[in-house]
Design a protein around this motif. Structure first.
Motif, short mmCIF file in Angstrom:
data_model
loop_
_atom_site.label_atom_id
_atom_site.label_comp_id
_atom_site.label_asym_id
_atom_site.label_seq_id
_atom_site.Cartn_x
_atom_site.Cartn_y
_atom_site.Cartn_z
N SER A 38 0.81 -1.22 0.00
CA SER A 38 0.00 0.00 0.00
C SER A 38 0.84 1.27 0.00
O SER A 38 0.44 2.28 -0.59
CB SER A 38 -0.94 0.00 1.21
OG SER A 38 -0.20 -0.08 2.42
N PHE A 39 2.01 1.25 0.63
CA PHE A 39 2.83 2.45 0.73
C PHE A 39 3.80 2.62 -0.44
O PHE A 39 4.15 3.76 -0.78
CB PHE A 39 3.64 2.44 2.03
CG PHE A 39 2.82 2.69 3.26
CD1 PHE A 39 1.47 2.99 3.19
CD2 PHE A 39 3.40 2.60 4.52
CE1 PHE A 39 0.71 3.20 4.33
CE2 PHE A 39 2.65 2.82 5.67
CZ PHE A 39 1.31 3.12 5.57
N PHE A 40 4.22 1.53 -1.06
CA PHE A 40 5.26 1.63 -2.07
C PHE A 40 4.79 1.23 -3.47
O PHE A 40 5.19 1.86 -4.45
CB PHE A 40 6.46 0.75 -1.66
CG PHE A 40 7.12 1.20 -0.40
CD1 PHE A 40 8.10 2.18 -0.42
CD2 PHE A 40 6.77 0.66 0.82
CE1 PHE A 40 8.72 2.61 0.75
CE2 PHE A 40 7.38 1.07 2.00
CZ PHE A 40 8.35 2.06 1.97
N LEU A 41 3.98 0.21 -3.59
CA LEU A 41 3.58 -0.28 -4.91
C LEU A 41 2.30 0.34 -5.43
O LEU A 41 2.20 0.69 -6.61
CB LEU A 41 3.46 -1.80 -4.88
CG LEU A 41 4.76 -2.57 -4.60
CD1 LEU A 41 4.50 -4.07 -4.60
CD2 LEU A 41 5.82 -2.23 -5.64
N VAL A 42 1.28 0.47 -4.57
CA VAL A 42 -0.01 0.99 -5.01
C VAL A 42 0.10 2.39 -5.62
O VAL A 42 -0.48 2.65 -6.69
CB VAL A 42 -1.03 0.98 -3.86
CG1 VAL A 42 -2.29 1.77 -4.23
CG2 VAL A 42 -1.42 -0.46 -3.52
N PRO A 43 0.81 3.34 -4.99
CA PRO A 43 0.92 4.68 -5.61
C PRO A 43 1.54 4.63 -7.00
O PRO A 43 1.11 5.37 -7.91
CB PRO A 43 1.82 5.44 -4.63
CG PRO A 43 1.65 4.75 -3.33
CD PRO A 43 1.48 3.30 -3.68
N ILE A 44 2.52 3.75 -7.21
CA ILE A 44 3.14 3.65 -8.52
C ILE A 44 2.19 3.02 -9.52
O ILE A 44 2.12 3.43 -10.69
CB ILE A 44 4.45 2.84 -8.42
CG1 ILE A 44 5.45 3.61 -7.55
CG2 ILE A 44 5.03 2.57 -9.80
CD1 ILE A 44 6.71 2.85 -7.25
N LEU A 45 1.43 2.02 -9.07
CA LEU A 45 0.44 1.40 -9.95
C LEU A 45 -0.63 2.41 -10.36
O LEU A 45 -1.08 2.44 -11.51
CB LEU A 45 -0.21 0.20 -9.25
CG LEU A 45 0.71 -1.01 -9.02
CD1 LEU A 45 -0.02 -2.08 -8.22
CD2 LEU A 45 1.19 -1.57 -10.35
N TYR A 46 -1.05 3.26 -9.42
CA TYR A 46 -2.01 4.32 -9.73
C TYR A 46 -1.41 5.29 -10.74
O TYR A 46 -2.09 5.73 -11.68
CB TYR A 46 -2.40 5.07 -8.45
CG TYR A 46 -3.65 4.55 -7.80
CD1 TYR A 46 -3.65 3.35 -7.11
CD2 TYR A 46 -4.84 5.27 -7.85
CE1 TYR A 46 -4.79 2.87 -6.49
CE2 TYR A 46 -5.98 4.80 -7.24
CZ TYR A 46 -5.95 3.60 -6.57
OH TYR A 46 -7.09 3.12 -5.97
N LEU A 47 -0.15 5.64 -10.54
CA LEU A 47 0.52 6.59 -11.43
C LEU A 47 0.55 6.06 -12.86
O LEU A 47 0.25 6.78 -13.82
CB LEU A 47 1.93 6.85 -10.93
CG LEU A 47 2.79 7.81 -11.77
CD1 LEU A 47 2.22 9.21 -11.74
CD2 LEU A 47 4.22 7.81 -11.26
N VAL A 48 0.87 4.79 -12.99
CA VAL A 48 0.98 4.20 -14.33
C VAL A 48 -0.40 3.98 -14.94
O VAL A 48 -0.64 4.34 -16.10
CB VAL A 48 1.76 2.87 -14.26
CG1 VAL A 48 1.73 2.16 -15.61
CG2 VAL A 48 3.19 3.11 -13.81
N SER A 49 -1.31 3.39 -14.17
CA SER A 49 -2.62 3.02 -14.73
C SER A 49 -3.48 4.24 -15.02
O SER A 49 -4.09 4.35 -16.09
CB SER A 49 -3.36 2.08 -13.77
OG SER A 49 -3.58 2.70 -12.52
N ILE A 50 -3.53 5.18 -14.08
CA ILE A 50 -4.37 6.36 -14.27
C ILE A 50 -3.64 7.43 -15.08
O ILE A 50 -4.19 7.99 -16.04
CB ILE A 50 -4.82 6.94 -12.92
CG1 ILE A 50 -5.67 5.91 -12.16
CG2 ILE A 50 -5.62 8.23 -13.13
CD1 ILE A 50 -6.15 6.37 -10.80
N GLY A 51 -2.40 7.71 -14.70
CA GLY A 51 -1.66 8.76 -15.39
C GLY A 51 -1.42 8.45 -16.85
O GLY A 51 -1.63 9.30 -17.73
N MET A 52 -0.98 7.23 -17.13
CA MET A 52 -0.69 6.86 -18.51
C MET A 52 -1.92 6.31 -19.23
O MET A 52 -2.14 6.60 -20.42
CB MET A 52 0.42 5.82 -18.55
CG MET A 52 1.76 6.34 -18.08
SD MET A 52 3.08 5.09 -18.23
CE MET A 52 4.51 6.04 -17.76
#
Length: 252
Positions: A26-40
């Motif tokens: 939740s602290f390290f992987l989820v934010p990056i997954l959100y960045l890639v999935s939503i941002g890109m």
């Protein structure tokens, strides 16, 4: 002998060394997954926002949200368990550790965890080209202020409840709405005018505005001092409430 605050900090680090896997996702992987999935992903359909690609625009909001969520989640079950189940805070109270030491040690621990998570997130955003200003170096400081302000408020709440059944209500009616109405995923100006004052009252919005300004090199909606003042006010109020709640619970 270590200062009481340092001793409390070291205790939390030792506990976290055994439990870090529970927060790694939740602290390290989820934010990056959100960045890639939503941002890109979603960003391909959204287009540009405020002159930037949606990926660039949403990255600071996700970083501020990460700080907000670490501040909140770190002070829910951890504080409740130390009061209701483990009793660690009661043991501390019978030593030379005082309430201010308990809170200071806890805040230091939250800042360490936050620093690690923010560093990973910023490294990824820089690698994909979503950082546009040298002022990004100040983003961790904004995240620290936002996280500790939320930590203090939630710690006060966690010290007053007698059942962990209140935490789902906290996340459903406070954390989720705050995330949705703080300009993380879409500009607050796009919301109805009668809803916008709610966003301005939320600490996350001020954090998002400041982090976005540092990472994109833009000017925040309010003067920087005003945003910082609101976050500082949340911190002071939260600290006072947490100290009072801890004192009342430890005496009772």
């Amino acid at each position: 002998m270590a200062h009481p605050s340092t001793a409390v900090f070291e205790r939390h680090l030792l506990i976290y060394r055994s439990l870090w896997r529970t927060t790694a996702f939740s602290f390290f992987l989820v934010p990056i997954l959100y960045l890639v999935s939503i941002g890109m992903g979603v960003g391909e359909y959204v287009g540009r926002v405020g002159g930037f690609s949606y990926l660039d625009w949403i990255a600071p909001g996700l970083l501020a949200t990460l700080a907000f969520q670490i501040g909140v989640s770190s002070s829910t079950y951890a504080v409740f368990v130390d009061f209701a189940w483990v009793g660690g805070l009661y043991v501390m109270r019978n030593t030379r550790v005082r309430i201010n030491d308990m809170l200071a040690g806890w805040f230091l621990f939250v800042l360490v965890v936050l620093g690690l998570a923010v560093s990973v997130f910023l490294a990824v955003t820089a690698a994909i080209g979503a950082v546009h200003s040298i002022w990004t170096l100040l983003a961790p400081l904004v995240c620290a202020l936002l996280a500790i302000a939320c930590t203090a408020l939630v710690a006060a709440f966690s010290a007053t409840i007698r059942s962990d059944s209140y935490f789902p209500l906290l996340f459903r009616f406070a954390v989720v709405p705050t995330t949705l109405f703080s300009g993380v995923y879409f500009p607050v100006a796009a919301m109805p005018e009668y809803v916008q004052p709610l966003a301005y009252a939320l600490p996350l919005w001020h954090g998002v505005e400041l982090v976005r300004a540092t990472m994109l090199g833009t000017t925040p909606a309010w003067p920087v001092a005003a945003h910082l003042g609101v976050l500082a006010a949340y911190l002071v109020v939260g600290y006072v409430l947490a100290r009072q709640a801890f004192r009342k619970r430890l005496v009772d």
